[in-house]
Design an enzyme around this catalytic site. Structure first.
Site, PDB file in Angstrom:
ATOM      1  N   ARG A 108       0.832  -1.198   0.000  1.00 43.90           N
ATOM      2  CA  ARG A 108       0.000   0.000   0.000  1.00 43.90           C
ATOM      3  C   ARG A 108       0.869   1.251   0.000  1.00 43.90           C
ATOM      4  NH1 ARG A 108      -4.150   2.216   4.713  1.00 43.90           N
ATOM      5  NH2 ARG A 108      -4.378   4.239   3.747  1.00 43.90           N
ATOM      6  N   GLU A 166      14.288   3.092  -0.840  1.00 40.20           N
ATOM      7  CA  GLU A 166      15.483   2.715  -1.614  1.00 40.20           C
ATOM      8  C   GLU A 166      15.211   2.011  -2.931  1.00 40.20           C
ATOM      9  OE1 GLU A 166      16.154   2.163   2.679  1.00 40.20           O
ATOM     10  OE2 GLU A 166      17.999   1.783   1.641  1.00 40.20           O
TER      11      GLU A 166
END
Lengths: 736, 202
Positions: free
Chosen positions: A624, A701
């Protein structure tokens, strides 16, 4: 294809937006205090050796100089506990000025402190240090010299590789990269009593900073308060304590004055970590249809002489694809260079450069489409941990990405696609990043002035934490966002997680939600029990809290502030503590990982010898997405950093002494506006309930992973040159 | 432009900072001006040997200072005047975080000496707009999420507002070129470009 669920874009200004655009957001070096002095360190100018003598007489003689400190007079600074956990993590464990030994160029050897910054700078320059210089160990091929280990092994990879019908075997190199957040590392140390200090730090991990600094200074942990209200980003370089913090705190204690120490840009290359150089050999074998049969990943990363940082390049090699026989080995090669540390996507980002480049090379060897080859080797199980993935949609990422990018227009023949003077190259790579949760404590308080206060000792490093938490509490309570205050970045607040590893949002949100529920419940309970309450005597299910109003079943409505006043309460509070899963990853039933696909178009103009990334399409499967706009911004920004990794960034080391020759922002080239490609980011929308209650896996990242190998694949497609050592340099392509 | 003279001492600038902090607290947000230290009435700024009388006009207000000739405009703003909205990223004119306006033109304040700017009209991010009344560029940056960490943002906004008066072509590529002196390591370039083009009506 049309069944792939994606997140709909939304647009809303951040909670902290007004402060950021008016210059009012307070970053560490913005804190000024009366009687504050300025500290400027002196750095070693040899790569290895011993300090022979430090002559600070002329510096001390300058009017306005308060002191010059070095090993001789800094006083006791202690070695901290060093453990792998986030509570006592430090990568450069040697306290500054501990002895006369120099192990890397730029190491702090002294510090000048003065009334003004200009005087401190002049004094630092006037300190004369002489050395007994030795020949430093630098450069050369990186071998697995130390900390050698088999990271992972299944089956018999050597045998399977020998038997594979089609195979590639190459060495890939990633250079020393530097985080270079635009905010320089800084500490403002303010002793409020002889054994109590407040440290304004540039920290992505204030609690670790507190624990470690208390030990270095030899004072109780509870006597150290660390504050980071706004962080000018960090990318991992501001996770763990660096020596300048101890220098600032020690000199402030000596002088009994607040001390501000702002490192300079050169120090950003040598005194606060970097992503170390890696050399990785990948042997990847498949049958003639493209099914992977063997993967051997052997890598070494460069480290400093004394510390234990290893770039974990093989982290994702065991699970990204289905391969029966795998072996991953690692080690470090020690050099007289400064201490490396985690940089955005540590391990996986350089690791994926090697692995995904090898997959591209294998696709060419197989004469297969690289997208199809990846889809063929997709897997629903993490073969490394022998657990099913909680939610893996790499195939959809590749398919949707290919569609959005226009991959079907690709002519695989090298140099066959043109746009004016530019030869066009297409490249693709898969990416992944583990999803983990850390322990998080948080508090939510409804106060009698009609506001809601959220507190958590975590950080907003540009990721949008202030906004995420305000939005979540707004959703939970219906209270207008302009009545919600968020307080972060202070060790006096409930203990929050580090801002690293793409873990903070997913760890903090569940704690804030629970704290909010508790605060509501505590308010309603008080309302039914206290004599002065209009709701006294109601049962739990006869009273509710909606949009800031408390409503009773038998009528009656009151805003929470008025109710709190009636109840003689200053606030209704809830404190929650939610456990992470880092300590017991083995016990989890599922493997929780994010995935993505990166499609890159480059343009190579052979007439001008000009190479650029023209556009990037990125499809990310990260569970989500809690906060669309900042999340997309994270991926876009990571792609820009990926352009830097692919085309520009490397620290140049002088082979004689380890001096970083390009330690400034003009010569260490980072992407600027003009380098920014067209970027199209899509998030798949498959909430992952195994990752956390909110189904979010984090986006910090993963956007960087896969960009460099996709660039290299695209460069190969355009030019026929396979660049295996990053970055792609123009001179690599001039032969074409 | 209305001018107001002000003798700046460390004491008065910290008091000024306290007032700014109070304004901030009324916003929907974040406790920002944390641990404001007690200000001693006897506190005087240190005057180094060789300091000169310097008068600077910043955001329409005159400041009288006693500073060394080697003090950069950037350090003067941040350390002597507590106008910390202007940031230091490299101190070498390479990153653009310290961009301000001098007589309406953008300059890197880290490459300028404060003493050389007497008589100039200096504008910093603090003088561009406020949280209540933001400049259209500040508003556009908010709407387009044209930052992440926010550290380079003051410089980006000061460059972008100066660019509005520069001979810059309409194309995205023109803006990208003209903004390339301002590095955003978070890489929010796409959103910064959108914000600027929005204000330019392109």
């Amino acid at each position: 294809m049309d069944k792939i669920q994606t997140v709909k874009p939304s647009r809303e200004a951040r909670h902290d937006a007004p402060l950021k655009v008016t210059g009012q957001a307070k970053y560490t070096s913005d804190f000024n205090f009366p009687r504050m002095a300025y500290a400027v360190p002196v750095c070693a100018t040899v790569g290895k050796g011993k300090i022979r003598a430090i002559d600070s007489s002329s510096a001390r003689a300058m009017k306005g100089v308060l002191g010059v400190y070095s090993r001789e007079n800094i006083g006791a600074l202690y070695r901290p506990t060093k453990e792998a956990s986030m509570d006592y993590r430090i990568d450069e464990a040697r306290p500054p000025f501990e002895d006369d030994l120099i192990t890397y160029y730029g190491q702090y050897v002294a510090v000048a402190v003065a009334e003004t910054f200009e005087l401190a700078q002049a004094a630092a320059k006037a300190v004369k240090v002489s050395y007994v210089s030795e020949k430093p160990k630098l450069g050369g091929k990186l071998e697995q010299e130390d900390l050698k280990k088999t990271d992972h092994e299944r089956g018999d990879a050597a045998k399977a590789f020998a038997q594979a019908e089609v195979k590639v075997d190459h060495v890939y190199v990633t250079p020393t990269e530097v985080h270079n957040p635009i905010e320089l590392h800084a500490t403002v140390a303010h002793w409020t009593s002889p054994d109590k200090v407040t440290l304004y730090e540039t920290s992505q991990a204030i609690h670790a900073q507190r624990n470690v600094m208390a030990q270095i200074l030899g004072i109780p942990r509870e006597n150290v308060q660390v504050i980071t209200k706004f962080l000018g980003s960090g990318f991992g370089g501001k996770l763990w304590c660096w020596p300048h913090s101890a220098i600032a705190a020690a000199t402030a204690r000596k002088l009994n004055r607040p001390v501000k120490l702002v490192t300079d840009r050169h120090m950003a290359f040598t005194n606060v970590g970097h992503r170390p150089r890696t050399e990785q050999r990948i042997q990847l074998g498949a049958d003639k249809n493209g099914k992977f049969k063997a993967l051997i990943h052997d890598y070494a990363s460069q480290s400093s002489m004394d510390d234990e940082y290893k770039e974990n390049c093989g982290e994702v090699s065991g699970f990204l694809y289905g391969v029966s026989d795998v072996k991953v080995t690692s080690g470090v090669a020690r050099r007289n260079q400064s201490v490396p540390t985690a940089m955005r996507g540590p391990g996986a980002v350089p690791g994926l450069h090697a692995l995904e480049s090898a997959v591209d090379e294998l696709a060419i060897a197989l004469n297969m489409d690289p997208v199809a080859l990846r889809i063929l080797n997709d897997t629903n199980d993490d073969q490394m941990t022998k657990k099913p993935f909680s939610s893996r949609h790499l195939k959809e990422c590749l398919e949707l990405g290919a569609q959005k990018f226009g991959w079907s227009k690709r002519n695989a023949k090298i140099g066959s696609m043109k746009d004016g003077d530019e030869i066009i190259g297409y490249g693709v790579a898969a990416c992944t990043w583990p999803a983990r949760r850390l322990d998080a404590d948080a508090a939510v308080e409804f106060t009698r002035d009609g506001r809601v206060k959220i507190s958590c000792g975590t950080h907003d490093v540009g990721t949008g934490m202030y906004t995420v938490l305000a939005n979540i509490v707004h959703e939970e309570t219906g209270i207008a966002k302009d009545k919600i205050d968020v307080e972060l970045g202070d060790t006096n607040l409930p203990k929050g997680p580090i801002a690293g590893g793409s873990m903070a949002t997913g760890s903090v949100v569940p704690a804030v939600v629970e704290a909010c529920k508790k605060a509501k419940k505590n308010l309603l309970t008080a309302a039914t029990k206290i004599q002065s309450s209009p709701f006294k005597g109601l049962k739990d299910d006869e009273i509710k809290f909606e949009k800031g109003l408390v409503t009773g079943k038998r009528g009656g409505k009151m805003d929470f502030a008025s109710l709190l006043k009636k109840l003689n309460m200053s606030s209704a509070a809830g404190l929650a503590s939610v456990k992470g899963n880092m300590a017991a990853m083995d016990k989890e039933k599922f493997s929780t990982k994010s995935f993505g696909a990166q499609f890159v178009e480059i343009g190579w103009n052979p007439l001008l010898a000009k190479l650029r990334v023209r556009r990037v399409v990125s499809v990310i499967d990260a569970g989500r997405i809690i906060n669309f706009q900042p999340a997309r911004n994270q991926i876009e920004g990571a792609i820009v950093m990926g352009v830097g990794m692919g085309l520009f960034e490397y620290a140049v080391t002088d082979a004689r002494d380890g001096f970083i020759a390009n330690a400034n922002l003009a010569d260490y080239v980072m992407p600027v506006h003009a380098d920014c490609p067209e970027i199209d980011v899509t998030f798949l929308d498959y909430p992952d309930k195994e990752a956390n209650a909110y189904g979010a896996r984090g986006v910090g990242e993963i956007g960087l992973a896969g960009i460099a190998p996709a660039i290299c694949a695209a460069v190969h497609h355009a030019t026929g040159v396979r660049v295996r050592e990053l970055p792609v340099r123009i001179e690599d392509l001039l032969a074409t | 432009m209305s001018e107001e003279n002000s003798k700046v001492s460390r004491r008065s600038f910290l008091r000024h900072a306290g007032v700014a902090g109070a304004g901030v607290a009324a916003l929907p947000l974040i406790s920002n001006a944390q641990n404001a230290p007690p200000i001693s009435e006897s506190e005087k700024p240190y005057v180094p040997d060789g300091a000169q009388d310097v008068r600077l006009n910043i955001n329409g207000k005159n400041y009288d200072l006693k500073i060394e000739p080697r003090v950069t405009l950037l350090d003067c703003l941040r350390e002597n005047l507590n106008l910390t909205g202007t940031k230091k990223g490299c101190d070498h004119g390479q990153c653009g975080a310290c961009t301000i306006h001098v007589n309406g033109k953008r300059v890197n304040s880290c490459l300028s000496l404060a003493i050389a700017h007497q008589g100039d009209a200096i504008t910093t991010i603090e003088g561009l707009g406020t949280t209540q009344k933001p400049h259209p560029m500040q508003k556009a940056f908010m709407e387009h999420d044209a930052y992440q960490c926010g550290y380079c943002t003051s410089g980006q906004i000061m460059s972008a507002t100066a660019l509005l008066k520069e001979p810059c072509g309409k194309a995205a590529g023109d803006v990208r070129e003209a903004m390339s002196g301002n590095i955003c390591r978070c890489g929010a370039y796409k959103n910064i470009l959108e914000a600027i083009q929005d204000v330019r009506g392109v």
